[in-house]
Scaffold this motif. Structure first.
Motif, PDB file in Angstrom:
ATOM      1  N   GLY A  58       5.408  -6.884  -2.330  1.00  0.00           N
ATOM      2  CA  GLY A  58       5.877  -8.246  -2.539  1.00  0.00           C
ATOM      3  C   GLY A  58       7.026  -8.584  -1.612  1.00  0.00           C
ATOM      4  O   GLY A  58       7.692  -7.710  -1.069  1.00  0.00           O
ATOM      5  N   GLY A  59       7.259  -9.844  -1.398  1.00  0.00           N
ATOM      6  CA  GLY A  59       8.304 -10.279  -0.487  1.00  0.00           C
ATOM      7  C   GLY A  59       7.718 -11.051   0.675  1.00  0.00           C
ATOM      8  O   GLY A  59       6.502 -11.077   0.891  1.00  0.00           O
ATOM      9  N   GLU A  60       8.586 -11.684   1.429  1.00  0.00           N
ATOM     10  CA  GLU A  60       8.154 -12.529   2.532  1.00  0.00           C
ATOM     11  C   GLU A  60       7.720 -11.690   3.724  1.00  0.00           C
ATOM     12  O   GLU A  60       8.392 -10.707   4.083  1.00  0.00           O
ATOM     13  CB  GLU A  60       9.299 -13.457   2.959  1.00  0.00           C
ATOM     14  CG  GLU A  60       9.620 -14.545   1.945  1.00  0.00           C
ATOM     15  CD  GLU A  60       8.444 -15.488   1.753  1.00  0.00           C
ATOM     16  OE1 GLU A  60       7.817 -15.869   2.772  1.00  0.00           O
ATOM     17  OE2 GLU A  60       8.154 -15.832   0.590  1.00  0.00           O
TER      18      GLU A  60
ATOM     19  N   GLN B 112       2.533 -10.722  11.718  1.00  0.00           N
ATOM     20  CA  GLN B 112       3.350 -10.783  10.508  1.00  0.00           C
ATOM     21  C   GLN B 112       3.234  -9.443   9.758  1.00  0.00           C
ATOM     22  O   GLN B 112       2.128  -9.012   9.407  1.00  0.00           O
ATOM     23  CB  GLN B 112       2.886 -11.936   9.601  1.00  0.00           C
ATOM     24  CG  GLN B 112       3.062 -13.315  10.217  1.00  0.00           C
ATOM     25  CD  GLN B 112       4.531 -13.700  10.299  1.00  0.00           C
ATOM     26  OE1 GLN B 112       5.300 -13.534   9.358  1.00  0.00           O
ATOM     27  NE2 GLN B 112       4.924 -14.231  11.464  1.00  0.00           N
ATOM     28  N   LEU B 113       4.366  -8.799   9.515  1.00  0.00           N
ATOM     29  CA  LEU B 113       4.407  -7.527   8.785  1.00  0.00           C
ATOM     30  C   LEU B 113       4.616  -7.850   7.309  1.00  0.00           C
ATOM     31  O   LEU B 113       5.657  -8.372   6.917  1.00  0.00           O
ATOM     32  CB  LEU B 113       5.547  -6.657   9.320  1.00  0.00           C
ATOM     33  CG  LEU B 113       5.593  -5.199   8.849  1.00  0.00           C
ATOM     34  CD1 LEU B 113       4.340  -4.449   9.271  1.00  0.00           C
ATOM     35  CD2 LEU B 113       6.842  -4.512   9.407  1.00  0.00           C
ATOM     36  N   LYS B 114       3.602  -7.532   6.492  1.00  0.00           N
ATOM     37  CA  LYS B 114       3.613  -7.932   5.083  1.00  0.00           C
ATOM     38  C   LYS B 114       3.995  -6.753   4.188  1.00  0.00           C
ATOM     39  O   LYS B 114       3.306  -5.727   4.178  1.00  0.00           O
ATOM     40  CB  LYS B 114       2.231  -8.451   4.679  1.00  0.00           C
ATOM     41  CG  LYS B 114       2.088  -8.755   3.191  1.00  0.00           C
ATOM     42  CD  LYS B 114       0.699  -9.240   2.877  1.00  0.00           C
ATOM     43  CE  LYS B 114       0.480  -9.359   1.369  1.00  0.00           C
ATOM     44  NZ  LYS B 114       1.449 -10.232   0.716  1.00  0.00           N
ATOM     45  N   PRO B 115       5.069  -6.857   3.396  1.00  0.00           N
ATOM     46  CA  PRO B 115       5.401  -5.807   2.417  1.00  0.00           C
ATOM     47  C   PRO B 115       4.388  -5.859   1.268  1.00  0.00           C
ATOM     48  O   PRO B 115       4.229  -6.895   0.620  1.00  0.00           O
ATOM     49  CB  PRO B 115       6.807  -6.177   1.930  1.00  0.00           C
ATOM     50  CG  PRO B 115       7.310  -7.224   2.889  1.00  0.00           C
ATOM     51  CD  PRO B 115       6.093  -7.915   3.409  1.00  0.00           C
ATOM     52  N   MET B 116       3.708  -4.752   1.002  1.00  0.00           N
ATOM     53  CA  MET B 116       2.652  -4.752  -0.003  1.00  0.00           C
ATOM     54  C   MET B 116       3.207  -4.838  -1.422  1.00  0.00           C
ATOM     55  O   MET B 116       2.497  -5.214  -2.352  1.00  0.00           O
ATOM     56  CB  MET B 116       1.789  -3.497   0.148  1.00  0.00           C
ATOM     57  CG  MET B 116       0.953  -3.474   1.417  1.00  0.00           C
ATOM     58  SD  MET B 116      -0.266  -4.811   1.456  1.00  0.00           S
ATOM     59  CE  MET B 116      -1.381  -4.306   0.139  1.00  0.00           C
TER      60      MET B 116
ATOM     61  N   ALA C 147      -0.418   1.553   0.801  1.00  0.00           N
ATOM     62  CA  ALA C 147       0.334   1.245   2.010  1.00  0.00           C
ATOM     63  C   ALA C 147       1.618   0.484   1.669  1.00  0.00           C
ATOM     64  O   ALA C 147       1.646  -0.357   0.764  1.00  0.00           O
ATOM     65  CB  ALA C 147      -0.518   0.411   2.960  1.00  0.00           C
ATOM     66  N   ILE C 148       2.668   0.816   2.405  1.00  0.00           N
ATOM     67  CA  ILE C 148       3.945   0.118   2.197  1.00  0.00           C
ATOM     68  C   ILE C 148       3.914  -1.253   2.872  1.00  0.00           C
ATOM     69  O   ILE C 148       4.405  -2.241   2.325  1.00  0.00           O
ATOM     70  CB  ILE C 148       5.107   0.967   2.741  1.00  0.00           C
ATOM     71  CG1 ILE C 148       5.169   2.301   1.995  1.00  0.00           C
ATOM     72  CG2 ILE C 148       6.441   0.218   2.606  1.00  0.00           C
ATOM     73  CD1 ILE C 148       6.182   3.279   2.567  1.00  0.00           C
ATOM     74  N   PHE C 149       3.321  -1.294   4.070  1.00  0.00           N
ATOM     75  CA  PHE C 149       3.193  -2.555   4.809  1.00  0.00           C
ATOM     76  C   PHE C 149       1.741  -2.744   5.230  1.00  0.00           C
ATOM     77  O   PHE C 149       0.976  -1.777   5.360  1.00  0.00           O
ATOM     78  CB  PHE C 149       4.069  -2.550   6.066  1.00  0.00           C
ATOM     79  CG  PHE C 149       5.548  -2.558   5.787  1.00  0.00           C
ATOM     80  CD1 PHE C 149       6.196  -3.741   5.433  1.00  0.00           C
ATOM     81  CD2 PHE C 149       6.295  -1.393   5.882  1.00  0.00           C
ATOM     82  CE1 PHE C 149       7.562  -3.752   5.184  1.00  0.00           C
ATOM     83  CE2 PHE C 149       7.656  -1.394   5.637  1.00  0.00           C
ATOM     84  CZ  PHE C 149       8.295  -2.575   5.279  1.00  0.00           C
ATOM     85  N   ALA C 150       1.377  -3.991   5.470  1.00  0.00           N
ATOM     86  CA  ALA C 150       0.078  -4.333   6.052  1.00  0.00           C
ATOM     87  C   ALA C 150       0.301  -5.304   7.192  1.00  0.00           C
ATOM     88  O   ALA C 150       1.290  -6.066   7.206  1.00  0.00           O
ATOM     89  CB  ALA C 150      -0.845  -4.939   5.002  1.00  0.00           C
ATOM     90  N   LEU C 151      -0.602  -5.261   8.136  1.00  0.00           N
ATOM     91  CA  LEU C 151      -0.497  -6.135   9.310  1.00  0.00           C
ATOM     92  C   LEU C 151      -1.907  -6.567   9.693  1.00  0.00           C
ATOM     93  O   LEU C 151      -2.816  -5.729   9.766  1.00  0.00           O
ATOM     94  CB  LEU C 151       0.183  -5.381  10.450  1.00  0.00           C
ATOM     95  CG  LEU C 151       0.428  -6.156  11.745  1.00  0.00           C
ATOM     96  CD1 LEU C 151       1.844  -5.899  12.248  1.00  0.00           C
ATOM     97  CD2 LEU C 151      -0.574  -5.709  12.810  1.00  0.00           C
ATOM     98  N   VAL C 152      -2.112  -7.859   9.891  1.00  0.00           N
ATOM     99  CA  VAL C 152      -3.423  -8.402  10.245  1.00  0.00           C
ATOM    100  C   VAL C 152      -3.413  -8.807  11.715  1.00  0.00           C
ATOM    101  O   VAL C 152      -2.482  -9.488  12.176  1.00  0.00           O
ATOM    102  CB  VAL C 152      -3.779  -9.613   9.366  1.00  0.00           C
ATOM    103  CG1 VAL C 152      -5.131 -10.203   9.789  1.00  0.00           C
ATOM    104  CG2 VAL C 152      -3.801  -9.219   7.896  1.00  0.00           C
ATOM    105  N   ILE C 153      -4.459  -8.378  12.435  1.00  0.00           N
ATOM    106  CA  ILE C 153      -4.586  -8.749  13.844  1.00  0.00           C
ATOM    107  C   ILE C 153      -5.847  -9.592  14.027  1.00  0.00           C
ATOM    108  O   ILE C 153      -6.945  -9.179  13.641  1.00  0.00           O
ATOM    109  CB  ILE C 153      -4.658  -7.498  14.737  1.00  0.00           C
ATOM    110  CG1 ILE C 153      -3.331  -6.736  14.666  1.00  0.00           C
ATOM    111  CG2 ILE C 153      -4.981  -7.884  16.180  1.00  0.00           C
ATOM    112  CD1 ILE C 153      -3.286  -5.515  15.548  1.00  0.00           C
TER     113      ILE C 153
END
Length: 424
Positions: free
Chosen positions: A402-404, A396-400, A379-385
């Motif tokens: 790395g990065g903020e 918060q949209l997390k770049p898998m 996955a390019i991004f991950a998101l936790v609900i």
């Protein structure tokens, strides 16, 4: 304990991870062939056995040894198709296509079947991409189909494949060559393999196709077929070479290129790869002109030319090239608590309707295990609900890679993802 049932030997499964390579080749072929004005045709996997006996040749190894042939419940002899040209020609005749389209260009993709000794890239169920052009006897048509293959290989990034060409002559000059060939072979008859000793009497040109080392040596010293061409066949072949030169397509004139089917006349060609992954199965495709085939099957006297490419072999070469195929997962949605599962499930469905590739693990599990899954699927991004995200409508949209992480509103998530996923 019940016995495990395995797949049929030589008939392979295609699983995710491999199938994306195949899809890439198929998409590329459809794109290239459509540029040339070729339309797709799909014929049945099973045909009347007589079709292949009449077209491929009763004395060929394909008909004599390799076809999957059976009687159906009506007592008819049927065969799984061993190649694609004869079924396409049968369809062309049966549907009177020539009356509607004097120049007809078709392509096909699909499985073929031959019971033969297996090796890398050669299986009992194998897959071909092919094309046929009916209605033109011109050398330009021969070159057009070769150009299609060249452009496909270039688009796929397969540069280490060479084009070998030859001419088999026609009914006027081939008997002259065949007589010279038979005279040569009879001088070495006792040295030929058992199969070639039979071919010498029934179909001597097939000796030139034999893979037996001694037979290859004898064939290598045989007369050159190009020296026996009549003037019209020579002029045709010279024009083929001239047009290949005009298109700056490199080729090798190889008088040993025969092809394994009886219906070829004049131009024949093969595309041969140098990559060691294919071993001795280095021919990735080939074809030629077959001006008498349609008439011999009961159709009109229509010239034709075509080719077949081994999809299995092309995909082996592509996998070795180090290229990556398939679109990655855009977003993985994880849940922090069981109460957030429905919200996450609904959000995933909505984003998929928006055209995004979204993964969601319906099993739930710990957040750690879900993030491992996000990493595994690429996955390019991950998101936790969790409860906070449900209440605020933000996450918060997390770049898998790395990065903020970046804040995002859930109701604007599709647009945000499209913006982030679009290259600058």
């Amino acid at each position: 304990m019940s016995q495990k049932v395995s797949g049929v030997k030589g008939m392979n499964d295609l699983l995710p991870g491999d199938v994306e390579v195949w899809q890439h080749v198929e998409r590329t072929a459809r794109d290239i062939f459509s540029r040339f004005g070729y339309g797709e045709v799909r014929t049945p996997i099973v045909e009347d056995t007589a079709l292949f006996v009449r077209s491929v040749g009763e004395e060929t190894d394909i008909v004599g040894k390799e076809m999957y042939t059976f009687d159906d419940k009506g007592g008819r002899s049927l065969s799984l198709r061993p190649e694609g040209t004869a079924p396409a020609a049968r369809a062309y005749i049966e549907h009177s296509v020539g009356n509607q389209e004097p120049l007809t260009r078709w392509f096909y993709m699909g499985p073929m079947f031959r019971y033969e000794r297996m090796k890398t890239g050669r299986y009992r169920q194998f897959h071909q991409i092919g094309a046929e052009a009916y209605g033109s006897k011109e050398p330009a048509q021969d070159v057009e189909v070769m150009d299609m293959v060249v452009q496909l290989l270039r688009q796929l990034g397969l540069s280490d494949v060479s084009l070998n060409i030859n001419s088999l002559g026609d009914d006027a000059c081939r008997p002259v060559y065949q007589a010279r060939l038979v005279e040569h072979l009879r001088g070495h008859a006792s040295e030929l393999c058992a199969d070639c000793q039979k071919r010498l009497e029934r179909n001597p040109l097939r000796v030139l196709d034999c893979k037996n080392e001694r037979c290859q040596q004898i064939a290598g010293a045989a007369p050159n077929i190009l020296e026996s061409l009549c003037e019209p066949c020579r002029a045709h072949f010279d024009e083929v070479k001239r047009k290949l030169d005009a298109l700056e397509i490199k080729y090798v004139v190889n008088p040993r290129i025969m092809r394994g089917l009886d219906y070829y006349t004049r131009t024949t060609f093969e595309f041969i790869a140098a990559h060691p992954v294919l071993g001795t199965a280095s021919t990735v495709g080939g074809g030629g002109r077959y001006d008498k085939l349609v008439k011999s099957l009961g159709g009109p006297d229509v010239p034709a030319v075509g080719f077949g490419l081994g999809l299995d072999r092309l995909c082996l070469l592509l996998k070795e090239s180090g290229q990556h195929f398939g679109r990655p997962t855009d977003l993985f949605i994880a849940v922090a608590d069981e109460g957030s599962a429905d919200v996450a499930f609904t959000l995933a469905s909505r984003l998929r309707r928006e055209g995004l590739r979204v993964e969601f693990d319906t099993r739930g599990g710990s957040l750690k295990s879900q993030m491992k899954r996000a990493d595994k699927v690429g996955a390019i991004f991950a998101l936790v609900i969790g409860e906070a995200e449900r209440q605020s409508g933000q996450a918060q949209l997390k770049p898998m890679a790395g990065g903020e992480p970046m804040p995002v509103r859930l109701d604007e998530l599709a647009n945000t993802l499209r913006t982030r996923l679009t290259p600058a």
